[in-house]
Design an enzyme around this catalytic site. Structure first.
Site, PDB file in Angstrom:
ATOM      1  N   GLY A  43      -1.708 -10.486   3.899  1.00 50.67           N
ATOM      2  CA  GLY A  43      -0.558 -10.515   4.808  1.00 50.67           C
ATOM      3  C   GLY A  43       0.694 -10.156   4.029  1.00 50.67           C
ATOM      4  O   GLY A  43       0.819  -9.031   3.607  1.00 50.67           O
ATOM      5  N   SER A 115      -4.631  -7.262  -1.728  1.00 53.82           N
ATOM      6  CA  SER A 115      -3.512  -6.880  -0.890  1.00 53.82           C
ATOM      7  C   SER A 115      -2.348  -7.829  -1.169  1.00 53.82           C
ATOM      8  O   SER A 115      -1.992  -8.033  -2.331  1.00 53.82           O
ATOM      9  CB  SER A 115      -3.989  -6.932   0.555  1.00 53.82           C
ATOM     10  OG  SER A 115      -3.130  -6.248   1.370  1.00 53.82           O
ATOM     11  N   TRP A 116      -1.777  -8.471  -0.152  1.00 57.38           N
ATOM     12  CA  TRP A 116      -0.747  -9.486  -0.448  1.00 57.38           C
ATOM     13  C   TRP A 116      -1.310 -10.574  -1.378  1.00 57.38           C
ATOM     14  O   TRP A 116      -0.573 -11.146  -2.180  1.00 57.38           O
ATOM     15  CB  TRP A 116      -0.184 -10.106   0.836  1.00 57.38           C
ATOM     16  CG  TRP A 116       0.499 -11.399   0.536  1.00 57.38           C
ATOM     17  CD1 TRP A 116       0.013 -12.652   0.729  1.00 57.38           C
ATOM     18  CD2 TRP A 116       1.786 -11.566  -0.103  1.00 57.38           C
ATOM     19  NE1 TRP A 116       0.907 -13.594   0.257  1.00 57.38           N
ATOM     20  CE2 TRP A 116       1.999 -12.950  -0.253  1.00 57.38           C
ATOM     21  CE3 TRP A 116       2.765 -10.665  -0.557  1.00 57.38           C
ATOM     22  CZ2 TRP A 116       3.153 -13.471  -0.823  1.00 57.38           C
ATOM     23  CZ3 TRP A 116       3.924 -11.180  -1.136  1.00 57.38           C
ATOM     24  CH2 TRP A 116       4.108 -12.557  -1.264  1.00 57.38           C
ATOM     25  N   ASP A 270      -7.319   3.898   0.290  1.00 53.92           N
ATOM     26  CA  ASP A 270      -6.570   2.765   0.822  1.00 53.92           C
ATOM     27  C   ASP A 270      -5.258   3.299   1.392  1.00 53.92           C
ATOM     28  O   ASP A 270      -4.398   3.784   0.655  1.00 53.92           O
ATOM     29  CB  ASP A 270      -6.321   1.780  -0.336  1.00 53.92           C
ATOM     30  CG  ASP A 270      -5.618   0.504   0.097  1.00 53.92           C
ATOM     31  OD1 ASP A 270      -4.886   0.545   1.102  1.00 53.92           O
ATOM     32  OD2 ASP A 270      -5.804  -0.511  -0.594  1.00 53.92           O
ATOM     33  N   HIS A 298      -9.001  -0.071   2.261  1.00 54.56           N
ATOM     34  CA  HIS A 298      -8.242  -1.205   1.763  1.00 54.56           C
ATOM     35  C   HIS A 298      -8.998  -2.545   1.806  1.00 54.56           C
ATOM     36  O   HIS A 298      -8.882  -3.343   0.887  1.00 54.56           O
ATOM     37  CB  HIS A 298      -6.966  -1.306   2.624  1.00 54.56           C
ATOM     38  CG  HIS A 298      -6.099  -2.469   2.332  1.00 54.56           C
ATOM     39  ND1 HIS A 298      -5.331  -2.558   1.207  1.00 54.56           N
ATOM     40  CD2 HIS A 298      -5.867  -3.612   3.034  1.00 54.56           C
ATOM     41  CE1 HIS A 298      -4.655  -3.697   1.224  1.00 54.56           C
ATOM     42  NE2 HIS A 298      -4.965  -4.358   2.321  1.00 54.56           N
TER      43      HIS A 298
HETATM   44  N1  STX Z   1      -0.124  -6.245   4.011  1.00 56.38           N
HETATM   45  C1  STX Z   1      -1.388  -6.055   3.453  1.00 56.38           C
HETATM   46  C2  STX Z   1      -2.255  -7.259   3.569  1.00 56.38           C
HETATM   47  O1  STX Z   1      -2.211  -8.143   2.747  1.00 56.38           O
HETATM   48  C3  STX Z   1       0.864  -5.324   3.573  1.00 56.38           C
HETATM   49  C4  STX Z   1      -3.092  -7.336   4.738  1.00 56.38           C
HETATM   50  N2  STX Z   1      -3.181  -6.417   5.644  1.00 56.38           N
HETATM   51  N3  STX Z   1      -4.004  -6.879   6.603  1.00 56.38           N
HETATM   52  C5  STX Z   1      -4.415  -8.066   6.257  1.00 56.38           C
HETATM   53  O2  STX Z   1      -3.855  -8.372   5.091  1.00 56.38           O
HETATM   54  C6  STX Z   1      -5.332  -8.913   7.051  1.00 56.38           C
HETATM   55  C7  STX Z   1      -6.757  -8.568   6.692  1.00 56.38           C
HETATM   56  C8  STX Z   1      -5.091 -10.377   6.755  1.00 56.38           C
HETATM   57  C9  STX Z   1      -5.113  -8.646   8.519  1.00 56.38           C
END
Ligand code: STX
Length: 318
Positions: A43, A115-116, A270, A298
């Site tokens: 997120g 990711s985050w 990604d 990703h």
């Molecule tokens: N946000 C990237 C991230 O962490 C920039 C992310 N994107 N989608 C998600 O996390 C979920 C899988 C939690 C929907």
């Protein structure tokens, strides 16, 4: 190709009061006497997901998942009409991780996130390197302006013009030069219908573009209205503040990590957190093992990504 470990249930769960009126959900699964590992969800605002337990050998690891402030089962939830995100920042989450680690009686733990989750993993490890036994990061995201511009201000529209059209649809034309800012207004509009339309459009964009091929079940899950509004609000809040980082801070300070055994996994295709960030991190931090998966997007459950993640958790289990 390695597959997920079998589904497991937590042997313990709890709610931890972290101050500021915030309580976070946490859970422990696997082996209570195993090696401690914490998984950081994405997120920000995405919440933990039971599948994240399954990248660890449950006989060897004590697996800790938690929901970051405002999302998942943590309270208060950021979808609430009167949600106040002023005490929800990267540095609050870093300090929550320390509170949780101490609450669980863990001295040092393996930190894994995508990711985050990679952003928070870097921020935490650069602040508390002595608490981290190993670091496993995938889909590298460091919240630099160039990364936000790519995904939320038009870069990725080059690849997804059809989905981009839907992303910008809720935003009045006059506000489209600053979409993150415009969404920030819509997501906190007095009218619930406006907030939900914005939250769903934001989450649809993200969930449609994180896998190499679109997955209708993924999109359905992430666009449920209260989930979508909390996710979009929290992400948007962090992005409007550039994560409370100095420019390039996380890559610059990766020199603090050189003694921590670490693995970086990045999908070549990604579209959410494109490979240039993982590459910049690899250049600044050559001690970390670096894998570019040639045929993945990703998400953490993309085949080549999952394989590399489990190879890393298996390696560090010994
Ligand atoms: N946000 C990237 C991230 O962490 C920039 C992310 N994107 N989608 C998600 O996390 C979920 C899988 C939690 C929907």
């Amino acid at each position: 190709m390695r597959e997920f470990y079998p589904e497991i249930q937590p042997y313990e769960t709890g709610m931890l009061d972290v101050g500021d009126g915030q309580t976070i959900y946490w859970e422990a699964s696997g082996n209570p006497d195993g090696k401690p590992a914490v998984y950081l969800h994405g997120g920000p605002g995405g919440g933990s997901n039971p599948a994240q337990r399954r990248v660890f050998d449950p006989e060897k690891y004590r697996i800790i998942l938690f929901d970051q402030r405002g999302c998942g089962q943590s309270t208060p939830h950021a979808s609430a009409a009167d949600a106040d995100l002023s005490t929800n920042t990267t540095w609050h989450l870093v300090s929550d991780m320390e509170k949780l680690r101490e609450h669980l009686g863990i001295e040092r733990w393996l930190v894994c996130g995508g990711s985050w989750g990679s952003t928070l993993g870097l921020a935490y490890s650069e602040t508390h390197p002595e608490k981290v036994t190993e670091l496993i990061l995938r889909g590298i995201f460091t919240l630099r302006q160039i990364e936000l511009d790519w995904f939320y201000e038009g870069g990725a529209a080059a690849v997804y013009p059809d989905l981009w059209e839907k992303f910008i649809a809720p935003v009045p034309e006059a506000e489209r030069s600053h979409l993150i800012k415009a969404y920030g207004r819509l997501l906190h509009d007095d009218d619930k219908a406006v907030r939900e339309r914005a939250g769903i459009a934001w989450s649809t964009w993200e969930s449609s573009t994180i896998t190499l091929l679109q997955q209708p079940e993924t999109i359905a899950k992430f666009t449920e209205p209260s989930y979508a509004v909390a996710f979009a609000r929290i992400e948007n809040h962090y992005f409007q503040h550039n994560g409370w980082f100095e420019p390039n801070q996380l890559i610059r300070d990766s020199t603090k990590l050189k003694d921590i055994p670490s693995v970086i996994v990045q999908g070549r295709y990604d579209m959410c957190t494109p490979a240039f960030t993982a590459w910049d991190l690899h250049r600044a931090w050559p001690e970390a093992d670096f894998t570019m998966v040639p045929d993945a997007g990703h998400a953490f459950d993309e085949p080549g990504i999952l394989d590399a993640l489990i190879a890393a958790t298996d390696l560090f289990a010994e």
